[in-house]
Design a protein around this motif. Structure first.
Motif, PDB file in Angstrom:
ATOM      1  N   CYS A 197     -64.661 -40.180  11.183  1.00  0.00           N
ATOM      2  CA  CYS A 197     -63.339 -40.712  11.599  1.00  0.00           C
ATOM      3  C   CYS A 197     -62.764 -41.681  11.038  1.00  0.00           C
ATOM      4  N   MET A 198     -61.045 -41.818  11.633  1.00  0.00           N
ATOM      5  CA  MET A 198     -61.125 -42.939  10.613  1.00  0.00           C
ATOM      6  C   MET A 198     -59.446 -43.652  12.084  1.00  0.00           C
ATOM      7  N   TYR A 199     -59.967 -44.795  12.289  1.00  0.00           N
ATOM      8  CA  TYR A 199     -57.971 -45.249  13.165  1.00  0.00           C
ATOM      9  C   TYR A 199     -58.389 -46.700  13.077  1.00  0.00           C
ATOM     10  N   PHE A 200     -56.880 -47.140  13.090  1.00  0.00           N
ATOM     11  CA  PHE A 200     -56.483 -48.164  12.753  1.00  0.00           C
ATOM     12  C   PHE A 200     -55.354 -48.517  13.710  1.00  0.00           C
ATOM     13  N   ILE A 201     -55.780 -49.432  15.270  1.00  0.00           N
ATOM     14  CA  ILE A 201     -54.248 -49.668  15.479  1.00  0.00           C
ATOM     15  C   ILE A 201     -54.031 -51.446  15.310  1.00  0.00           C
ATOM     16  N   LYS A 202     -53.219 -51.709  16.091  1.00  0.00           N
ATOM     17  CA  LYS A 202     -52.340 -52.890  15.768  1.00  0.00           C
ATOM     18  C   LYS A 202     -53.289 -54.105  16.600  1.00  0.00           C
ATOM     19  N   PRO A 203     -53.688 -54.768  15.845  1.00  0.00           N
ATOM     20  CA  PRO A 203     -54.071 -56.020  16.540  1.00  0.00           C
ATOM     21  C   PRO A 203     -54.029 -56.891  18.148  1.00  0.00           C
ATOM     22  N   GLU A 204     -53.108 -56.447  18.276  1.00  0.00           N
ATOM     23  CA  GLU A 204     -52.981 -56.972  19.680  1.00  0.00           C
ATOM     24  C   GLU A 204     -53.005 -55.906  20.812  1.00  0.00           C
ATOM     25  N   MET A 205     -53.325 -55.132  20.259  1.00  0.00           N
ATOM     26  CA  MET A 205     -53.735 -53.094  21.173  1.00  0.00           C
ATOM     27  C   MET A 205     -55.482 -53.028  21.308  1.00  0.00           C
ATOM     28  N   THR A 206     -55.868 -54.119  20.718  1.00  0.00           N
ATOM     29  CA  THR A 206     -57.137 -53.716  21.094  1.00  0.00           C
ATOM     30  C   THR A 206     -57.747 -54.625  22.706  1.00  0.00           C
ATOM     31  N   GLY A 207     -58.765 -53.598  22.889  1.00  0.00           N
ATOM     32  CA  GLY A 207     -59.452 -54.099  24.422  1.00  0.00           C
ATOM     33  C   GLY A 207     -58.895 -53.556  25.311  1.00  0.00           C
ATOM     34  N   LYS A 208     -57.507 -52.810  24.757  1.00  0.00           N
ATOM     35  CA  LYS A 208     -56.662 -52.009  26.434  1.00  0.00           C
ATOM     36  C   LYS A 208     -56.880 -50.911  26.551  1.00  0.00           C
ATOM     37  N   GLY A 209     -58.106 -50.432  26.165  1.00  0.00           N
ATOM     38  CA  GLY A 209     -58.577 -48.949  26.225  1.00  0.00           C
ATOM     39  C   GLY A 209     -57.927 -47.896  25.592  1.00  0.00           C
ATOM     40  N   VAL A 210     -57.065 -48.429  24.484  1.00  0.00           N
ATOM     41  CA  VAL A 210     -56.567 -47.296  23.251  1.00  0.00           C
ATOM     42  C   VAL A 210     -57.497 -46.675  22.229  1.00  0.00           C
ATOM     43  N   GLY A 211     -58.905 -47.213  21.773  1.00  0.00           N
ATOM     44  CA  GLY A 211     -59.575 -47.035  21.546  1.00  0.00           C
ATOM     45  C   GLY A 211     -60.487 -45.853  22.304  1.00  0.00           C
ATOM     46  N   ARG A 212     -61.156 -46.248  23.543  1.00  0.00           N
ATOM     47  CA  ARG A 212     -61.732 -44.879  24.279  1.00  0.00           C
ATOM     48  C   ARG A 212     -60.649 -43.823  24.311  1.00  0.00           C
ATOM     49  N   GLU A 213     -59.577 -43.986  24.089  1.00  0.00           N
ATOM     50  CA  GLU A 213     -58.733 -42.571  24.081  1.00  0.00           C
ATOM     51  C   GLU A 213     -58.055 -41.836  23.409  1.00  0.00           C
TER      52      GLU A 213
END
Length: 162
Positions: free
Chosen positions: A83-99
């Motif tokens: 697996c690999m994933y990158f999200i915009k820094p301001e989106m971390t800690g908002k449940g995006v990673g869990r999804e």
């Protein structure tokens, strides 16, 4: 946070590469030391990819991307996904990673995979903690195996049985 996933196609090339380049330039989360061009998108989404998604917010803006690929393109590894994933820094800690993890786990199961793995810069303590919280177990480290920003950095390997 309300998000949805669209299949990662060339339509999202610019946003995907811009997010990836942010991590290349500013962090050790991406291993490369120099920004990539937009043509790199074709290398990112290659034949080993099982599934790849643009992560979208309510305004239909790309806030990240994720992918599940074969660990190696060798039949004996068919039950192992990477697996690999990158999200915009301001989106971390908002449940995006869990999804993201949930989506990629489901995709892995659909493709007969029994385990998924990630590799993480040993400096990325936030990502290591996130993965532990979501059922990944550390199974190895390569210490000081690469160099970026004038520092020797290691890689942490983590795995989750699904």
């Amino acid at each position: 946070m309300d998000i949805h996933f669209n299949r990662l196609t060339a339509k999202y090339k610019k946003e995907t590469i811009d997010i990836f380049n942010y991590y290349i330039e500013h962090t050790t989360a991406a291993y490369r030391s120099e920004k990539v061009g937009y043509d790199f998108f074709n290398t990112l989404v290659d034949d080993d990819i099982v599934s790849a998604y643009a992560i979208m917010n309510n305004a239909n803006e790309v806030i990240g991307f994720c992918m599940l690929e074969k660990y190696k393109n060798i039949r004996t590894f068919n039950e192992l996904g990477d697996c690999m994933y990158f999200i915009k820094p301001e989106m971390t800690g908002k449940g995006v990673g869990r999804e993201i993890v949930s989506l990629l786990e489901n995709d892995a199961k659909l493709h007969g995979m029994k385990k998924i793995v990630v590799d993480i810069s040993d400096e990325n303590e936030q990502s290591i903690a996130f993965h532990k919280k979501h059922g990944f177990i550390e199974y190895g480290r390569l210490k000081n195996c690469w160099r970026k920003f004038g520092r020797n950095i290691g890689i942490v390997y983590m795995c989750k049985e699904i």
